[in-house]
Design an enzyme around this catalytic site. Structure first.
Site, short mmCIF file in Angstrom:
data_model
loop_
_atom_site.label_atom_id
_atom_site.label_comp_id
_atom_site.label_asym_id
_atom_site.label_seq_id
_atom_site.Cartn_x
_atom_site.Cartn_y
_atom_site.Cartn_z
N LEU A 42 0.96 -1.18 0.14
CA LEU A 42 -0.05 0.11 -0.03
C LEU A 42 1.02 1.07 -0.03
O LEU A 42 1.46 1.34 0.78
CB LEU A 42 -0.99 0.02 1.30
CG LEU A 42 -2.23 -0.77 1.21
CD1 LEU A 42 -2.76 -0.55 2.49
CD2 LEU A 42 -3.07 -0.47 0.14
N SER A 43 0.89 1.94 -0.88
CA SER A 43 1.83 3.09 -1.23
C SER A 43 0.96 4.46 -0.82
O SER A 43 1.80 5.60 -0.78
CB SER A 43 2.19 3.24 -2.83
OG SER A 43 1.02 3.60 -3.34
N GLY A 44 -0.18 4.44 -0.24
CA GLY A 44 -0.89 5.60 -0.01
C GLY A 44 -1.29 6.49 -1.31
O GLY A 44 -1.87 7.46 -1.38
N GLY A 45 -1.47 5.63 -2.45
CA GLY A 45 -1.84 6.08 -3.89
C GLY A 45 -3.06 5.29 -4.01
O GLY A 45 -3.63 4.42 -3.37
N MET A 50 5.71 0.34 2.48
CA MET A 50 7.28 0.59 2.30
C MET A 50 7.76 1.93 2.94
O MET A 50 7.59 2.86 1.74
CB MET A 50 7.71 0.23 1.12
CG MET A 50 7.63 -1.53 0.91
SD MET A 50 8.06 -1.89 -0.85
CE MET A 50 6.57 -1.91 -1.67
N CYS A 65 13.74 -0.34 -8.60
CA CYS A 65 12.90 -0.57 -7.38
C CYS A 65 11.95 -1.75 -7.36
O CYS A 65 11.93 -2.55 -6.33
CB CYS A 65 12.11 0.66 -7.18
SG CYS A 65 11.25 0.72 -5.68
N GLY A 100 -0.24 -2.25 -7.15
CA GLY A 100 -1.15 -1.43 -7.99
C GLY A 100 -0.67 -0.95 -9.39
O GLY A 100 -0.88 -0.05 -10.02
N CYS A 147 10.35 6.78 -6.48
CA CYS A 147 9.69 5.79 -5.94
C CYS A 147 9.96 6.11 -4.49
O CYS A 147 9.65 5.51 -3.57
CB CYS A 147 9.75 4.63 -6.34
SG CYS A 147 10.86 3.69 -6.27
#
Length: 395
Positions: free
Chosen positions: A8-11, A33, A100, A124, A200
């Site tokens: 979950l990247s917050g996007g 992360m 990455c 995602g 990233c």
């Protein structure tokens, strides 16, 4: 019930990926992360990773899934940041997003997920996974996303069969507008959030700014090379073999200051990349200047007018064996073999017709049409229809 760990990247993309997996009946865990915490390089006062991790936490809460943050910054610094500086200092232009994915998301992060008892890791990304049987063996395919506008298969061009086996791409069948609609319908806080730009890891910081803080500026000259230069207008020699011809065509021109005129100054050749137009600050030319070559040893930037300058255009590139990677190992070429493919040398570039030629030292990619700004250190990826077969670093 299969357990999936979602990065979950917050996007919005990873938020909807988590929602889709939950709907499909997986046991879903969200992991954020944290890849960076050296505050000396966050140029803006905003602290994007805090905001992002907070958004990720709120999404997990809304979806009713467990959530935690993992700190990967030590691995990130070693595997990505140090590598990038090293490449820039050599005058190459690395692609941190591809690295990455290969080194962090589908390696370090995947190991953490497996230790948490996960069956799969999901991201995602706008791409899809296919699985076929060949001679009794399962083979995984990396397929382009349905949304041609957003297809991100290129960023995953370095994944292996082992990594793909454990990967899921839940939004690959969706378009970006559909993803936003789902997020809205689920009242996810990320529904309207802008797509993240920049690296990233450092959130909103632009790559050149980051590099400039780390690589010392040094004054050098900008040389403009005219299209009439002899090396552009030489007749092709007669070749004894196709390999000889490819070797000749893949070589980039060598420039000297005497090949052009000095038109300006710069702060360091390692800040510039081939094909770049912005940041040269040289006016008074009929057409805009583009970087056609950087010489980091002598600290000189060579430029040419207009995007069709012959110094920008080539149609053959080379990948060494060490930097050659097949996702479809079963289709890997042997020395002397060729393959017709569609290929691209950067993200968002439309696929172009090309032929692969495998030779003892590596692989030549010969495009039917000349490509602009073939750049060392970037990745070339080749496809058959909508499947990404392999990739390599441009030598």
């Amino acid at each position: 019930m299969k357990r999936v760990i979602v990065g979950l990247s917050g996007g919005v993309d990873s938020s909807v990926a988590a929602h889709v997996l939950k709907e499909q009946g997986y046991e879903v865990i969200g992991l954020f992360m944290k890849n960076w915490h050296d505050d000396s390089v966050t140029i803006s006062d905003e602290c994007p990773w805090l905001e992002d991790s907070n958004d990720a936490m709120l999404v997990a809460d809304k979806l009713g899934i467990p959530f935690q943050t993992v700190d990967l910054s030590v691995d990130y610094k070693e595997r990505i940041v140090d590598y990038m500086f090293n490449e820039y200092e050599k005058g190459r232009t690395p692609n941190p997003d591809i690295l990455c994915n290969r080194e962090i998301k589908f390696d370090v992060f995947m190991d953490i997920a497996m230790n948490l008892g996960a069956d799969y890791v999901a991201t995602g990304h706008y791409c899809r996974k296919g699985t076929i049987e060949k001679n009794g063996t399962k083979i995984h395919q990396l397929l382009a996303g349905v949304d041609g506008n957003k297809d991100q298969s290129y960023f995953l061009c370095q994944l292996s069969q082992g990594q793909l086996a454990k990967a899921l791409f839940p939004i690959g069948e969706l378009t970006k507008p559909q993803v936003r609609e789902i997020a809205k319908a689920q009242n996810l806080i990320t529904a309207e959030k802008k797509d993240s730009q920049g690296l990233c890891f450092i959130g909103k910081v632009r790559l050149p700014d980051f590099l400039q803080q780390q690589l010392k500026p040094k004054d050098g000259i900008i040389v403009e090379v005219d299209q009439t230069l002899d090396i552009y207008n030489q007749a092709l020699p007669i070749f004894d073999s196709k390999e000889q011809e490819l070797a000749y065509l893949s070589k980039k021109p060598e420039y000297a200051v005497s090949d052009g005129k000095v038109v300006g100054k710069h702060q360091g050749a390692h800040y510039f990349t081939k094909g770049q137009r912005k940041g040269l600050a040289v006016g008074g030319t009929k057409e805009p200047l583009f970087v056609i070559e950087t010489d980091v040893e002598e600290n000189i930037i060579y430029t040419g007018q207009g995007k069709n300058h012959p110094g920008l255009l080539r149609n053959v590139l080379f990948v060494t064996n060490e930097e050659l990677h097949w996702i479809r190992e079963d289709l890997a070429l042997k020395d002397g073999q060729t393959m017709q493919v569609m290929a691209r040398i950067r993200y968002r570039q439309p696929l172009e017709k090309a032929t692969l030629y495998k030779v003892a030292g590596g692989l030549y990619v010969e495009f039917n049409n000349k490509q602009s700004a073939i750049t060392e250190g970037q990745f070339v990826a080749w496809y058959h229809r909508n499947e990404l077969l392999g990739s390599g670093v441009i030598a």
